[in-house]
Write an enzyme that holds these catalytic residues in place. Sequence first.
Site: not given
Length: 252
Positions: A17, A37, A88, A156, A160
Amino acid sequence: MSRLNGKVAIITGAAQGIGATYAQALAAEGATVVLCDLNAPDETAAAIRNKGGTALAIACDVTDGAAVQAMVEEAVEQFSGVHVLINNAALFATLELKPFEQTSSAEWDRIMAVNVRGSFECAKAVMPVMRRQGYGKIVNIASATAFKGAPMMAAYVASKGAVIALTRSIAREVGDAGIRCNCLAPGLTMSANVQANAAWAGDIVRNNIASRCIKREAVPQDLIGALLFLSCTDSDFMSGQTLVVDGGSVTH
């Protein structure tokens, strides 16, 4: 393309992605990339090597401070430094949209652990290296939802918002050491994982596009220009800032 020649960049959540797109863009700009990851992002690393780049793939859970420290130590051992960190890794595309009171405490904690503490652990681990160098770029990935207060995804959005606040605080602490910490806040971006989630389809996507100045879907490549700007010397007099890239839905 050479704005990152001689630089070493760590990219978390790089298996697929948007993270894989970030990694390949940084490598194309000349960076040596260290990819992590939950499972080692070998495919992303192979794609970079096939184009002549240098990439190291590592399995690492960003919520595990010891594992993050080991990843950074391996990057330094292999390449002698870390100049750029792209935070990320996050939980988003697989999350279920639902009223906030239906979010369990365990789910809330998991989202906060990955999305906020993961960024904290990675920034903490690279800090001694960047201080020794007298230079570094930390780019935290937030979300335009933090400015909208988007419904049905409170955990979420809160995570953020915390990333933006964390960015500002870190920037104040490390500026005198030659380290810049900024935030990239994408809007809804149609990565493969988002496209695979039936919740992100139909009216939700159409309404999101309608709110933009530039009325089309966002794709991962739309984020690359801003990412490279924040990662290279072009943005050396910029820190503690959040750059929203969402087609003009949020005007921040």
